[in-house]
Design an enzyme around this catalytic site. Sequence first.
Site, PDB file in Angstrom:
ATOM      1  N   PRO A   1      15.066  80.987 -30.421  1.00 10.99           N
ATOM      2  CA  PRO A   1      14.109  81.410 -29.403  1.00 10.99           C
ATOM      3  C   PRO A   1      13.202  80.250 -28.985  1.00 10.99           C
ATOM      4  O   PRO A   1      12.593  79.590 -29.826  1.00 10.99           O
ATOM      5  CB  PRO A   1      13.312  82.512 -30.117  1.00 10.99           C
ATOM      6  CG  PRO A   1      14.245  83.043 -31.153  1.00 10.99           C
ATOM      7  CD  PRO A   1      15.018  81.837 -31.615  1.00 10.99           C
ATOM      8  N   GLU A   2      13.175  79.991 -27.676  1.00  6.62           N
ATOM      9  CA  GLU A   2      12.346  78.922 -27.128  1.00  6.62           C
ATOM     10  C   GLU A   2      11.180  79.550 -26.365  1.00  6.62           C
ATOM     11  O   GLU A   2      10.954  80.766 -26.477  1.00  6.62           O
ATOM     12  CB  GLU A   2      13.209  78.015 -26.249  1.00  6.62           C
ATOM     13  CG  GLU A   2      14.384  77.420 -27.019  1.00  6.62           C
ATOM     14  CD  GLU A   2      15.314  76.565 -26.173  1.00  6.62           C
ATOM     15  OE1 GLU A   2      14.910  76.123 -25.078  1.00  6.62           O
ATOM     16  OE2 GLU A   2      16.470  76.347 -26.600  1.00  6.62           O
TER      17      GLU A   2
END
Length: 269
Positions: A2-3
């Site tokens: 997850p960015e």
Amino acid sequence: MPELPEVETIKNEIAPVMVGRKIKTVEIFWDGMVKQPSAKEFCARVTGRTIEKITRRGKYLFLHLDKNGILMMHMKMTGSLLINPAHSRFTRAVLHLDNGTAIHFSDPRKFARMWLEKNEDAVIDKLGPEPIDKDFTVKTLADILKNRTAPVKAVLLDQAIIAGIGNMYADEALYDARVHPAKAAEKLSPAEIKRLHSSIRKVLLKGIEKKGASVRDYVRPDGKPGTAHDDFVVAHGTGKTCSSCGGSIQRIVVRGRGTYLCPKCQPAP
């Protein structure tokens, strides 16, 4: 992993459910999920606390509790926060709220962490600027890249330099700006820097609009996938063709990170 767009989506979707609620009980199914203090003390200190607000910095989530404490979370590679899901073997912790809602912290690979801090400084002081903030200007990016001999992609991925950009969105931003990922950061021209600044903001904001990219393990808190990956041109693009020139997407390695690009649109430096 997850960015920024995925963590921003998690924040936006759990806030209406969690803010203003009291943590009634906490279940820890794997003590390693808690970075500090001990899992037992963590549960004791969090139980009974009210969640006053939820914020994000880079890839970190901050649950601001009453009594001036912050419950910090980092999803790492495969972490997810899920609202009232069925319990699974990947559930590492559950926060039970006073209205009966259960927030499951799931992580197949056991890299995600949560912990308590007195304030945000322990994390914020280690992070670069937010690339979607209004203060992140073309000049900010130019100053960051100046005198850096590392490949521009490596600079974009360094959280101490710019917070929140990860592998997928770096690839997409560099493609959109027509900059080769291995080009030395200090060698970018003013025109390339201006394009890259615009592209970084463009791909991140579009990623948030599409609720993140579900290319592997990421799902939104309601269990649904994000759709940002539907718009990716190069990221995870082995076997794809460039929508601009029709050329084949290529995978290279930049500072140990798998990197996707279009060799025609992003010529080697």
